[in-house]
Design a protein around this motif. Sequence first.
Motif, short mmCIF file in Angstrom:
data_model
loop_
_atom_site.label_atom_id
_atom_site.label_comp_id
_atom_site.label_asym_id
_atom_site.label_seq_id
_atom_site.Cartn_x
_atom_site.Cartn_y
_atom_site.Cartn_z
N UNK A 1 -1.90 5.17 -1.92
CA UNK A 1 -1.95 6.59 -2.20
C UNK A 1 -1.67 7.64 -1.54
N UNK A 2 -1.27 8.81 -2.06
CA UNK A 2 -0.49 9.81 -1.47
C UNK A 2 -1.72 10.97 -1.21
N UNK B 1 -1.50 9.75 3.83
CA UNK B 1 -1.24 8.74 2.76
C UNK B 1 -2.04 7.46 3.12
N UNK B 2 -2.38 6.59 2.22
CA UNK B 2 -3.16 5.60 2.51
C UNK B 2 -2.52 4.43 1.92
N UNK B 3 -2.39 3.14 2.73
CA UNK B 3 -1.68 1.94 1.97
C UNK B 3 -2.83 0.84 2.49
N UNK B 4 -2.95 0.08 1.35
CA UNK B 4 -3.81 -1.06 1.42
C UNK B 4 -2.94 -2.15 0.95
N UNK B 5 -2.94 -3.36 2.14
CA UNK B 5 -2.32 -4.49 1.76
C UNK B 5 -3.25 -5.54 1.20
N UNK C 1 1.59 8.20 6.90
CA UNK C 1 2.71 8.98 6.05
C UNK C 1 3.69 7.93 5.49
N UNK C 2 3.84 8.01 4.02
CA UNK C 2 4.94 7.27 3.44
C UNK C 2 6.33 7.98 3.96
N UNK C 3 7.24 7.19 4.47
CA UNK C 3 8.43 7.50 4.97
C UNK C 3 9.63 7.40 3.96
N UNK C 4 9.61 6.19 3.38
CA UNK C 4 10.30 5.96 2.26
C UNK C 4 9.60 4.90 1.23
N UNK C 5 10.16 5.04 0.01
CA UNK C 5 9.47 3.89 -1.11
C UNK C 5 10.62 3.51 -1.89
#
Length: 71
Positions: free
Chosen positions: A65-66, A23-27, A36-40
């Motif tokens: 983005x997953x 998964x991709x996280x952009x701040x 990995x997205x653990x919780x949202x």
Amino acid sequence: MSLRCLGAALLTLLLALGPALADTLVLKDGRKLEGEIVEETDAQVKFKSRGVTVSFKKDDVQSLTRGAVAE
């Protein structure tokens, strides 16, 4: 094909697929994390990258983005 050769081929395939499933996280400050997205929730995202889980406020997230392909 020998069992050893088959095992090596399987390991190579699994290692190659690992980043493709990240998964991709952009701040908003420009940082890009892959993991990995653990919780949202509506307020925050818990994201695990390199063995460390960190919480980010949704207001600080530009995109999430997953299953993105890692660059």
